[in-house]
Write a protein that holds these residues in place. Structure first.
Motif, mmCIF file in Angstrom:
data_model
loop_
_atom_site.group_PDB
_atom_site.id
_atom_site.type_symbol
_atom_site.label_atom_id
_atom_site.label_comp_id
_atom_site.label_asym_id
_atom_site.label_seq_id
_atom_site.Cartn_x
_atom_site.Cartn_y
_atom_site.Cartn_z
ATOM 1 N N ASN A 191 0.823 -1.205 0.000
ATOM 2 C CA ASN A 191 0.000 0.000 0.000
ATOM 3 C C ASN A 191 0.866 1.268 0.000
ATOM 4 O O ASN A 191 0.757 2.109 0.898
ATOM 5 N N PRO A 192 1.726 1.440 -1.008
ATOM 6 C CA PRO A 192 2.666 2.574 -1.001
ATOM 7 C C PRO A 192 1.958 3.919 -1.050
ATOM 8 O O PRO A 192 0.926 4.077 -1.707
ATOM 9 N N GLY B 121 1.427 3.600 4.793
ATOM 10 C CA GLY B 121 0.151 3.029 4.386
ATOM 11 C C GLY B 121 -0.230 1.804 5.201
ATOM 12 O O GLY B 121 0.609 1.145 5.831
ATOM 13 N N LEU B 122 -1.520 1.483 5.182
ATOM 14 C CA LEU B 122 -2.015 0.308 5.894
ATOM 15 C C LEU B 122 -1.275 -0.950 5.443
ATOM 16 O O LEU B 122 -1.094 -1.174 4.248
ATOM 17 N N GLY B 123 -0.860 -1.734 6.396
ATOM 18 C CA GLY B 123 -0.160 -2.981 6.110
ATOM 19 C C GLY B 123 1.342 -2.874 6.208
ATOM 20 O O GLY B 123 2.026 -3.902 6.363
ATOM 21 N N PHE C 132 13.310 2.630 1.726
ATOM 22 C CA PHE C 132 12.340 3.043 0.714
ATOM 23 C C PHE C 132 12.707 2.667 -0.718
ATOM 24 O O PHE C 132 11.836 2.585 -1.574
ATOM 25 N N VAL C 133 13.995 2.476 -0.987
ATOM 26 C CA VAL C 133 14.409 2.162 -2.359
ATOM 27 C C VAL C 133 14.664 0.661 -2.516
ATOM 28 O O VAL C 133 14.095 0.012 -3.405
ATOM 29 N N ASN D 224 6.363 6.275 -3.153
ATOM 30 C CA ASN D 224 6.483 6.312 -4.615
ATOM 31 C C ASN D 224 7.576 7.280 -5.066
ATOM 32 O O ASN D 224 8.287 7.010 -6.036
ATOM 33 N N LEU D 225 7.701 8.415 -4.363
ATOM 34 C CA LEU D 225 8.740 9.390 -4.716
ATOM 35 C C LEU D 225 10.126 8.784 -4.583
ATOM 36 O O LEU D 225 10.981 8.955 -5.463
#
Length: 426
Positions: free
Chosen positions: A214-215, A354-356, A315-316, A220-221
């Motif tokens: 759930n990004p 995000g959720l999850g 994040f990457v 996403n950035l």
């Protein structure tokens, strides 16, 4: 260059802020007959809005002189019990009655993501009713001289381990947002080493354990830009005359700009409403605005090495959920976590994690027994509501307290009955 330009702009605006401050005082003065007119209140309101939107906000105070314990107000003092160049560990020492049964020790690991630890003031205030609370007070990187060395994600994990050693066995740890990853990594490293000071339980709240789930726009950035873009575009050197002169940092004002741009319309409306409240002499609403933005607009710099390593790892590359994360060349093995209980908390409307993403910790820590794990999703709250606000106090805090009681030393040795923890998504 941009950091120097930011400092220059701030200096250029200084006389205008002084003028706005003087103008506001003039139109607020009760001896001025215009102070009670709509024109006078509008002038003073406009002056205050300008001064507040252009000032640099200092580090706020916790300002928690008392705690409510057993329905009674007791004196509470802040005491630094552990210190390193990039962090102090603050103990909120309560004046408890003699002979009272001690409360569990709780280490709250505050996020190192641009804001000061005081952002968790409400978290601390709630938990001091039930626990002996300690919190990480991270230092603004621009205030740390180059001679004090580097600070990266590996150092962060070492700091957490060292603080848990300082506090000793049967300590509970709570990670709010960003520190969920280093705290989980620290626990895995300690468990793999058979460390007797591993915490009794860990509570991870709104943390980016697996950002592939759930990004959000933030996630996403990071994937879209890649680590080289961040290195080339957001890393700057601290300008003179700050103590950290020449240190490479991710400036706090950039992080703040990113957060505000995500909800820019909401912040613009808040400033407009603040102006209206001042004109209408609605003191309570205006004071709530001041309190929130005094905290929200106070930001700190992060060391470049910590910021880049965190973005790349979390994040990457998603190293932790892939089982590829290393701590000083030592694999972070989440299957080694067997004895530390795990509680995860998420917000239904969280637009940061995000959720999850936090719940993913349960799928990774496969060897924690079912009776030592729980997950809770709080309806109708965003990221901030996961660790602050009325729903946090009424619905999340009791679950955390019960979970700690269920997994402390006395519960494990049969010294007290285990409270029933409601683990649910509603």
């Amino acid at each position: 260059m941009y950091y120097q330009l930011y400092e220059f702009n701030h200096a250029v605006l200084q006389p205008y802020r002084a003028y706005a401050d003087a103008l506001g005082l003039f139109y607020k003065n009760p001896l001025n007959p215009l102070s009670t007119t709509p024109f006078g209140r509008s002038m003073s309101a406009a002056a205050e809005v300008f001064e507040r939107t252009t000032r640099r906000y200092a580090k706020p105070d916790f300002n928690l002189p008392t705690a409510k314990v057993d329905f009674t107000e007791v004196e509470m003092k802040e005491k630094v019990v552990w210190s390193r160049p990039f962090c102090d560990l603050i103990h909120f020492e309560r004046a408890l009655p003699k002979g009272r049964r001690p409360d569990p020790k709780l280490l709250i690991v505050a996020p190192m993501s641009g804001h000061y630890a005081t952002l968790l003031r409400g978290t601390v205030e709630s938990m001091t009713q039930h626990a002996e609370v300690y919190i990480t007070d991270w230092t603004d990187a621009r205030m740390v001289p180059l001679s004090d060395g580097r600070f990266d994600l590996d150092d962060y994990i070492d700091y957490v381990i060292d603080m848990l050693h300082h506090l000793g066995p049967d300590t509970h740890v709570m990670a709010v947002c960003q520190p969920s990853v280093p705290v989980l990594a620290a626990v895995a490293v300690m468990e793999a080493r058979g460390d007797a000071n591993a915490p009794a339980s860990m509570t991870l709240m709104g943390g980016p354990i697996d950002t592939r789930r759930n990004p959000t726009a933030v996630n996403n950035l990071a994937e879209e830009k890649g680590i080289d873009w961040f290195r080339d575009n957001v890393i700057m050197q601290v300008p003179f005359p700050n103590p950290g002169f020449m240190r490479d940092v991710y400036p706090g004002f950039l992080q703040l700009s990113g957060f505000m741009s995500m909800n820019l319309d909401r912040h613009l409306i808040a400033q407009k409403d603040f102006f209206v409240h001042l004109v209408k002499n609605d003191g309570d609403s205006a004071e709530k605005h001041r309190d929130f933005y005094d905290e929200y607009l106070a930001v700190m710099d992060l060391t470049a090495e910590f910021y880049l390593q965190t973005v790349d790892t979390v994040f990457v590359r998603h190293d932790l959920p892939k089982g590829q994360m290393l701590h000083r060349s030592e694999k972070v093995d989440l299957t080694a976590v067997r004895n530390v209980a795990l509680f995860t908390v998420e917000g239904e409307n969280d637009d940061i994690s995000g959720l999850g993403q936090t719940q993913a910790a349960h799928d990774l820590c496969v060897n924690i027994p079912e009776e030592k794990r729980a997950h809770y999703m709080q309806p109708k709250v965003g990221h901030y509501g996961v660790f602050n606000g009325s729903r946090f106090r009424a619905e999340i805090v009791p679950r955390i307290v019960d979970f700690m009681a269920s997994n402390g030393r006395k519960a494990r040795t049969g010294g007290q009955a285990k409270p029933r923890l409601v683990s649910s998504k509603g």
